[in-house]
Scaffold this motif. Structure first.
Motif, short mmCIF file in Angstrom:
data_model
loop_
_atom_site.label_atom_id
_atom_site.label_comp_id
_atom_site.label_asym_id
_atom_site.label_seq_id
_atom_site.Cartn_x
_atom_site.Cartn_y
_atom_site.Cartn_z
N GLU A 141 -62.70 -62.78 -14.33
CA GLU A 141 -62.52 -64.22 -14.35
C GLU A 141 -62.31 -64.79 -12.96
O GLU A 141 -62.26 -66.01 -12.78
N ASN A 142 -62.18 -63.94 -11.96
CA ASN A 142 -61.99 -64.39 -10.58
C ASN A 142 -63.31 -64.34 -9.82
O ASN A 142 -64.37 -64.10 -10.39
N THR A 183 -59.24 -67.09 -6.60
CA THR A 183 -59.29 -67.89 -7.83
C THR A 183 -60.48 -68.85 -7.75
O THR A 183 -60.67 -69.50 -6.72
N ALA A 209 -66.33 -68.27 -11.00
CA ALA A 209 -65.81 -67.10 -11.72
C ALA A 209 -66.91 -66.08 -11.95
O ALA A 209 -68.05 -66.42 -12.26
#
Length: 240
Positions: A141-142, A183, A209
């Motif tokens: 997800e990063n 992030t 992401a």
């Protein structure tokens, strides 16, 4: 006489069949060994991307083991991943449209199933290469971000995406970081001289992401030629 002709035809067809089978196997290997699941350590091939990072050089032709790969120019244009057999390969860089004499030549040492980014860097009269192994492990997800300094006359550089997040510190010419977790989002990215507040570059960069990026410093700090001036480019490593 008839027996001799028959044997010759048989042998010729056998050779052609063997060559056909080898071609099929090679094609399957090249297309399947490197896929979205990441490097396959049991394969016999590697993947290579090549970036033109010499600000005052002409467009290049890139050749591996006497096989022309592609032509490419300085800046945002680069050669995306192509498949090459693993082992020691011999690479040459020529001026676009001219194969009389290489501008630069070097050895590529490729490990099975690995991915590489190759920067052709430096002044046109002093070309060199920077060969980096790319870790394409999924960031989930990063995002994963790496910084590379290939500006020939830049000082040691710092790179940050927020006030409290320095991704690179004191990176001199041809120095780089590993891939780091960021992030996802749009950031006001800063590149500045190490140990000072002199801002060399300040611009928004978006990291998404699940994506992997290389941010690379390019160009000359000291130049009056706009197309060769210091800047930053972003590579998104695409393996599909």
């Amino acid at each position: 006489m008839h027996t001799t002709n028959f044997m010759q035809i048989f042998l010729n067809n056998k050779i052609k069949l063997r060559a056909f089978i080898v071609a099929i196997v090679a094609s399957v290997s090249l297309s399947s060994c490197l896929d979205n699941s990441g490097p396959d350590s049991s394969s016999i091939v590697s993947a290579v991307s090549v970036i033109h990072a010499s600000p005052n050089s002409p467009g290049f032709e890139f050749v591996v083991d006497n096989q022309r790969v592609e032509r490419f120019s300085y800046g945002d244009n680069y050669i995306p991943y192509f498949v090459a057999y693993s082992g020691n390969r011999y690479a040459r860089v020529y001026e676009q449209g001219s194969f009389n004499r290489p501008l630069y030549e070097f050895e590529l040492r490729l490990i099975n199933g690995k991915y590489y980014s190759v920067f052709i860097a430096g002044d046109k009269d002093d070309l060199s290469s920077l060969i980096l192994e790319d870790d394409l492990t999924s960031p989930g997800e990063n995002a994963h971000v790496r910084f590379v300094n290939v500006s020939p006359d830049a000082p040691a550089l710092d790179f940050s995406v927020t006030n409290d997040s320095t991704l690179a510190s004191n990176k001199k010419y041809k120095e780089y970081t590993s891939f780091q977790v960021v992030t996802p989002g749009t950031y006001n990215a800063l590149v500045k001289s190490h140990g000072s507040e002199d801002i060399v570059f300040n611009e928004e960069i978006q990291f998404k992401a699940g994506q992997i990026y290389t941010v690379w410093a390019k160009g000359f700090v000291e130049t009056e030629i706009e197309d060769q001036a210091f800047g930053v480019s972003v590579i998104r490593h695409v393996i599909d």
